[in-house]
Every structure is written in C-alpha cells, then in structure tokens.
Scaffold this motif. Sequence first.
Motif, PDB file in Angstrom:
ATOM      1  N   ASP A 298       0.854  -1.191   0.000  1.00  0.00           N
ATOM      2  CA  ASP A 298       0.000   0.000   0.000  1.00  0.00           C
ATOM      3  C   ASP A 298       0.890   1.241   0.000  1.00  0.00           C
ATOM      4  O   ASP A 298       1.806   1.346   0.823  1.00  0.00           O
ATOM      5  CB  ASP A 298      -0.885  -0.017   1.261  1.00  0.00           C
ATOM      6  N   PRO A 299       0.665   2.193  -0.930  1.00  0.00           N
ATOM      7  CA  PRO A 299       1.524   3.383  -0.975  1.00  0.00           C
ATOM      8  C   PRO A 299       1.573   4.145   0.341  1.00  0.00           C
ATOM      9  O   PRO A 299       2.561   4.825   0.631  1.00  0.00           O
ATOM     10  CB  PRO A 299       0.880   4.233  -2.086  1.00  0.00           C
ATOM     11  N   SER A 300       0.501   4.046   1.145  1.00  0.00           N
ATOM     12  CA  SER A 300       0.472   4.803   2.391  1.00  0.00           C
ATOM     13  C   SER A 300       1.473   4.295   3.419  1.00  0.00           C
ATOM     14  O   SER A 300       1.801   5.004   4.369  1.00  0.00           O
ATOM     15  CB  SER A 300      -0.945   4.777   2.983  1.00  0.00           C
ATOM     16  N   VAL A 301       1.967   3.041   3.270  1.00  0.00           N
ATOM     17  CA  VAL A 301       2.908   2.490   4.250  1.00  0.00           C
ATOM     18  C   VAL A 301       4.350   2.566   3.753  1.00  0.00           C
ATOM     19  O   VAL A 301       5.257   2.084   4.438  1.00  0.00           O
ATOM     20  CB  VAL A 301       2.538   1.030   4.590  1.00  0.00           C
ATOM     21  N   ILE A 302       4.562   3.136   2.575  1.00  0.00           N
ATOM     22  CA  ILE A 302       5.913   3.261   2.022  1.00  0.00           C
ATOM     23  C   ILE A 302       6.439   4.654   2.308  1.00  0.00           C
ATOM     24  O   ILE A 302       5.762   5.654   2.044  1.00  0.00           O
ATOM     25  CB  ILE A 302       5.913   2.970   0.516  1.00  0.00           C
ATOM     26  N   THR A 303       7.640   4.731   2.839  1.00  0.00           N
ATOM     27  CA  THR A 303       8.239   6.024   3.192  1.00  0.00           C
ATOM     28  C   THR A 303       8.689   6.746   1.933  1.00  0.00           C
ATOM     29  O   THR A 303       9.449   6.206   1.117  1.00  0.00           O
ATOM     30  CB  THR A 303       9.440   5.815   4.129  1.00  0.00           C
ATOM     31  N   MET A 304       8.227   7.958   1.764  1.00  0.00           N
ATOM     32  CA  MET A 304       8.606   8.801   0.629  1.00  0.00           C
ATOM     33  C   MET A 304       9.322  10.041   1.147  1.00  0.00           C
ATOM     34  O   MET A 304       8.922  10.613   2.166  1.00  0.00           O
ATOM     35  CB  MET A 304       7.362   9.204  -0.175  1.00  0.00           C
ATOM     36  N   LYS A 305      10.337  10.471   0.421  1.00  0.00           N
ATOM     37  CA  LYS A 305      11.057  11.690   0.793  1.00  0.00           C
ATOM     38  C   LYS A 305      11.695  12.280  -0.459  1.00  0.00           C
ATOM     39  O   LYS A 305      11.871  11.588  -1.475  1.00  0.00           O
ATOM     40  CB  LYS A 305      12.119  11.376   1.843  1.00  0.00           C
ATOM     41  N   PRO A 306      12.075  13.562  -0.421  1.00  0.00           N
ATOM     42  CA  PRO A 306      12.744  14.168  -1.578  1.00  0.00           C
ATOM     43  C   PRO A 306      14.108  13.507  -1.839  1.00  0.00           C
ATOM     44  O   PRO A 306      14.900  13.303  -0.918  1.00  0.00           O
ATOM     45  CB  PRO A 306      12.900  15.639  -1.180  1.00  0.00           C
ATOM     46  N   LEU A 307      14.368  13.162  -3.105  1.00  0.00           N
ATOM     47  CA  LEU A 307      15.615  12.477  -3.485  1.00  0.00           C
ATOM     48  C   LEU A 307      16.238  13.179  -4.689  1.00  0.00           C
ATOM     49  O   LEU A 307      15.530  13.674  -5.571  1.00  0.00           O
ATOM     50  CB  LEU A 307      15.329  11.014  -3.844  1.00  0.00           C
ATOM     51  N   ARG A 308      17.562  13.194  -4.706  1.00  0.00           N
ATOM     52  CA  ARG A 308      18.273  13.671  -5.899  1.00  0.00           C
ATOM     53  C   ARG A 308      18.305  12.537  -6.907  1.00  0.00           C
ATOM     54  O   ARG A 308      18.859  11.468  -6.651  1.00  0.00           O
ATOM     55  CB  ARG A 308      19.683  14.113  -5.541  1.00  0.00           C
ATOM     56  N   ILE A 309      17.720  12.757  -8.074  1.00  0.00           N
ATOM     57  CA  ILE A 309      17.590  11.698  -9.052  1.00  0.00           C
ATOM     58  C   ILE A 309      18.947  11.238  -9.572  1.00  0.00           C
ATOM     59  O   ILE A 309      19.163  10.051  -9.858  1.00  0.00           O
ATOM     60  CB  ILE A 309      16.670  12.164 -10.218  1.00  0.00           C
ATOM     61  N   ASP A 310      19.921  12.167  -9.680  1.00  0.00           N
ATOM     62  CA  ASP A 310      21.235  11.779 -10.179  1.00  0.00           C
ATOM     63  C   ASP A 310      21.958  10.857  -9.205  1.00  0.00           C
ATOM     64  O   ASP A 310      22.654   9.910  -9.613  1.00  0.00           O
ATOM     65  CB  ASP A 310      22.072  13.017 -10.481  1.00  0.00           C
ATOM     66  N   GLU A 311      21.796  11.098  -7.892  1.00  0.00           N
ATOM     67  CA  GLU A 311      22.451  10.244  -6.909  1.00  0.00           C
ATOM     68  C   GLU A 311      21.859   8.841  -6.913  1.00  0.00           C
ATOM     69  O   GLU A 311      22.578   7.840  -6.789  1.00  0.00           O
ATOM     70  CB  GLU A 311      22.342  10.866  -5.522  1.00  0.00           C
ATOM     71  N   VAL A 312      20.531   8.741  -7.045  1.00  0.00           N
ATOM     72  CA  VAL A 312      19.890   7.429  -7.087  1.00  0.00           C
ATOM     73  C   VAL A 312      20.342   6.665  -8.328  1.00  0.00           C
ATOM     74  O   VAL A 312      20.639   5.455  -8.271  1.00  0.00           O
ATOM     75  CB  VAL A 312      18.351   7.579  -7.065  1.00  0.00           C
ATOM     76  N   LEU A 313      20.420   7.358  -9.478  1.00  0.00           N
ATOM     77  CA  LEU A 313      20.884   6.705 -10.704  1.00  0.00           C
ATOM     78  C   LEU A 313      22.334   6.250 -10.580  1.00  0.00           C
ATOM     79  O   LEU A 313      22.698   5.166 -11.060  1.00  0.00           O
ATOM     80  CB  LEU A 313      20.727   7.657 -11.893  1.00  0.00           C
ATOM     81  N   LEU A 314      23.161   7.063  -9.938  1.00  0.00           N
ATOM     82  CA  LEU A 314      24.568   6.698  -9.759  1.00  0.00           C
ATOM     83  C   LEU A 314      24.710   5.454  -8.886  1.00  0.00           C
ATOM     84  O   LEU A 314      25.492   4.537  -9.200  1.00  0.00           O
ATOM     85  CB  LEU A 314      25.325   7.873  -9.140  1.00  0.00           C
ATOM     86  N   ASP A 315      23.921   5.393  -7.798  1.00  0.00           N
ATOM     87  CA  ASP A 315      23.948   4.195  -6.939  1.00  0.00           C
ATOM     88  C   ASP A 315      23.477   2.964  -7.712  1.00  0.00           C
ATOM     89  O   ASP A 315      24.040   1.861  -7.551  1.00  0.00           O
ATOM     90  CB  ASP A 315      23.057   4.415  -5.716  1.00  0.00           C
ATOM     91  N   SER A 316      22.446   3.129  -8.536  1.00  0.00           N
ATOM     92  CA  SER A 316      21.947   1.997  -9.318  1.00  0.00           C
ATOM     93  C   SER A 316      22.996   1.504 -10.303  1.00  0.00           C
ATOM     94  O   SER A 316      23.177   0.287 -10.486  1.00  0.00           O
ATOM     95  CB  SER A 316      20.683   2.405 -10.075  1.00  0.00           C
ATOM     96  N   SER A 317      23.698   2.436 -10.969  1.00  0.00           N
ATOM     97  CA  SER A 317      24.731   2.030 -11.928  1.00  0.00           C
ATOM     98  C   SER A 317      25.865   1.291 -11.234  1.00  0.00           C
ATOM     99  O   SER A 317      26.391   0.299 -11.767  1.00  0.00           O
ATOM    100  CB  SER A 317      25.250   3.252 -12.684  1.00  0.00           C
ATOM    101  N   HIS A 318      26.276   1.753 -10.061  1.00  0.00           N
ATOM    102  CA  HIS A 318      27.327   1.061  -9.309  1.00  0.00           C
ATOM    103  C   HIS A 318      26.894  -0.362  -8.951  1.00  0.00           C
ATOM    104  O   HIS A 318      27.705  -1.302  -8.991  1.00  0.00           O
ATOM    105  CB  HIS A 318      27.670   1.844  -8.051  1.00  0.00           C
ATOM    106  N   GLU A 319      25.609  -0.507  -8.578  1.00  0.00           N
ATOM    107  CA  GLU A 319      25.096  -1.826  -8.225  1.00  0.00           C
ATOM    108  C   GLU A 319      25.132  -2.756  -9.434  1.00  0.00           C
ATOM    109  O   GLU A 319      25.526  -3.937  -9.323  1.00  0.00           O
ATOM    110  CB  GLU A 319      23.664  -1.698  -7.705  1.00  0.00           C
ATOM    111  N   VAL A 320      24.771  -2.263 -10.625  1.00  0.00           N
ATOM    112  CA  VAL A 320      24.774  -3.091 -11.832  1.00  0.00           C
ATOM    113  C   VAL A 320      26.201  -3.487 -12.194  1.00  0.00           C
ATOM    114  O   VAL A 320      26.481  -4.659 -12.518  1.00  0.00           O
ATOM    115  CB  VAL A 320      24.105  -2.329 -12.996  1.00  0.00           C
ATOM    116  N   ILE A 321      27.111  -2.544 -12.135  1.00  0.00           N
ATOM    117  CA  ILE A 321      28.507  -2.825 -12.501  1.00  0.00           C
ATOM    118  C   ILE A 321      29.149  -3.784 -11.499  1.00  0.00           C
ATOM    119  O   ILE A 321      29.965  -4.634 -11.858  1.00  0.00           O
ATOM    120  CB  ILE A 321      29.296  -1.506 -12.596  1.00  0.00           C
TER     121      ILE A 321
END
Length: 454
Positions: A298-321
């Motif tokens: 349920d979306p109401s139980v998921i924590t949402m907060k402001p995120l820098r999209i570039d930082e999230v993408l960078l973390d994802s790329s590191h995880e893939v590599i």
Amino acid sequence: MKIRNRLTILFTAIITAILLFFAITVYLAYADFRDEQYEKRLEQQAYTKARLLLEGQISPSVLKVIYQNQPNTLFQEEMAVYDEHNQLIYHDDIREDFVKETSAMLRQICQNGKLRFKQENRQVVGFLYQHGEKTYIVTAAAYDEYGLSKLANLRNTIAITFIISILVVVIAGRFFARQALAPMADVVRQVGQITATSLHNRVPEGNGRDEIAELAITFNLMLDRLEKSFAAQQQFVSNVAHETGTPLAGIIAELDLAQRRPRQTAEYEQIIQRVLNDARRLGRLTDGLLNLAKASYDPSVITMKPLRIDEVLLDSSHEVIRKRAGYRVDIAFDPKTDTGEPILVRGNEYLLRVAFANVMENSCKFSADHHCLVKIMPAEHGCAVYFEDQGIGIQPGDIPHLFTPFYRGSQARQAEGHGIGLSLTHRIVTLHNGRISVSSIPGKITVFCIHLPL
C-alpha cells in the motif's frame, strides 16, 4: 438487531405517533365543542327562564312545574336569580343547591358580565340580565349526561380503534419490511454461495436503478477485482514454480551425478561451478520476487522523501557494474537544460534504485557492447530519465506485454532472465505516480523512458 426488525419498529413508531396525535386531536376538539355547545344551551335556557320569571311575571312555583314537565329539560339543572343587592329571588330547589354562589363569585359576574366554569362534572354559567332599570345576576348549572356519554363512547371507540390499528400497522410493517429487503436477502444468499472456485458467478443487478441494484453492482465490481486477483495469483504461483523448478532441478541433477562415482578434482570443480551458477540464478529470482512483493505494498505504508535523481541513478549504476563486471553505464544530463541545480523527486530510495538498476541491466544485457546510456532531462511537473542501448531491439508484438510478470519476448530467450525485472520496474514507477514507456527499432536501438513527478 436485524434491519427488517428495525424497519418494522421504526415504521410502527412513526405510524403510532401519527395515529396518537390524530386521536388526541379529535378527542380534544370534540370535548371543546361539546363544552361550548352545552354552555350555550345552558345559558339560553337560563335566559329563557329569567325572562319568563321577570318579564312574564310567572310565579316561581309555576315556572318550576313548567320546566320539570318539559321534555328537553337539562339533566340535574338548577338556576338561581339574584337582584342588584345580591339577594336571592329565585332558585329551582334551594334544598339541593349545587352551586354555592358566593359574594366573590357574584362580584366577578358583575365585573366581567359573564362567567363560565366547571364544578365537578357540572357546567356552570353566570351572566347579567337587564330588566328595566334593574340588573339581575343569573346562574345556572347542569350535568350533560348525554354529551358526556357520547364523549366517553368516542374515547372508548378511539382507544379500541387505536389498538387494532397498531396491530395492523405492526403486521403491515413486518410485511413491507420483508418485501423491501427481499432483494437484499437474495443478494446475501447468492454472495454466500460464491467461493474461491466460483468467482465467475455474479449477483443479479435487478432493475439497475434502486439502492439494492447499486449494492449488487458494487458486489459484482468487487468480484471482478477478486477474480482478476485470484487469476493473477494463480498465474504468479505457476510461474514461480516453473522458474524455481529449473535451477533446482539442475542443482539436484548435478549433485546426484556427482555422488554416483568418484571423480577427479577438476570434474568436481566443474560440478560445483554449475551448481553455484544455478544457486545464484535462484537467488536472483528470489530477490526479484521479494522486490515484486514490496512494490505491491500500500503506498500509504511506504516512506517517501525528496531524493536527488542523479544520486539514485549513480547508486543503481554502481550496483549493476558490481554484479556484472563487463557492463558499462554512463549517465549524462541534457546540456540544453543543465543548470547545475539538482533535480529532486519524491520517492522511496530503495525502490527507485531497484527500478533503475533493472532497466540498466536489461539494456546492457541485450546490447552487443553491454553498454547503457542514461540521460536525465527536466520535464513538465517532473523529470524524464531515458535508458538507451544499441542492442537487438524489441519486436513490436512484444511491447504490449513487456511489463507483464514472467513474460519474455521472442528475442529475449537468448539471454538469461526470469521476466520479473521490467514488470517490477513498472509497478515501482506506478507506485510513485509516474509512467514508463518504451520505443524500439529491432536490430538498432531501444529506449526506455521513465517520467517521475517532482
């Protein structure tokens, strides 16, 4: 308490209140009318007696005889006449004087000109009578035997009729409540017969216009959702069983083969490597299923907060590599819109990282150079992230089913996978009120676009 009983009680209470109000109104109106008419009659008869006595000069004894033999004489009537000095000059029967005229009473009649009241069950009137230059005070009292008997009869009739009416109302209320709720009972009975194996059954919607029909329509819509959910669950379980069965069967076969006879060290190393590969494949499948379950929260139980999209993408790329050493992921901003300011989105960091990593890994997997180019562009009310690869592309017939769990396109079977990644990404993006799209030219290029609101 059942609604049928509640409606019966409510209906009976309302009708009872109306009937009671009507009965009391009729009874009181008739009682007032009787009082008024009898007082007028009593006053008129007393006036006639006074006129005969004073103007007709009829003696009191003769007057008594006349009225005693008159057929319309009032029951237990008595009359008294006083002169202007409050001296009694006439009385029907002084020995049975019912109304004791006091000086205060006579004075009140003189002041008001008329007086009416009740004493026990008798009605009493008093008024002034002018004869010549003298003013006389006339009082009269009588018992309205006929009128009171009619009033009592009316009261008894109303009481009996009221009781009978209440019984009729209770029976009618019970009947109408049963008739009104009969469609509801049918709905309850039919819904009670629907089980997990008969979710295809539906509740009759009747005329489709009343409240019962609205309830039936709501039930049917709920059954539609349940049927789809059960079908999806069954398909999901079937796919999971199939996907997990393959690596498990491979592990069991390799280990069973290894224990049949002694082998050289190199052969054992090969068997262990194959078992390890199957175990890793099974682990990736398990991780994908867990992430798919998290994306269904349920979306109401998921924590949402402001995120820098570039930082999230960078973390994802590191995880893939880190997982795939031969993969390359490049992240670039649109030079026309790059102002140096970070682009923020509101979301769950873990889920977005998983979604981006899935698309990156998918792009690298199906391109010859295992390369994915990620572009970040500001968009209206949000940002757009493009994932581009120069790979084998996607056939047009596969695109509509691309985000279906466990679906694998015709060209995807040449690469390892389970068909979970893109469906998981689609759920995560939808959870963030975003959207994902894909365009592809087979054999040349494939571009995934994820649009996320700010």
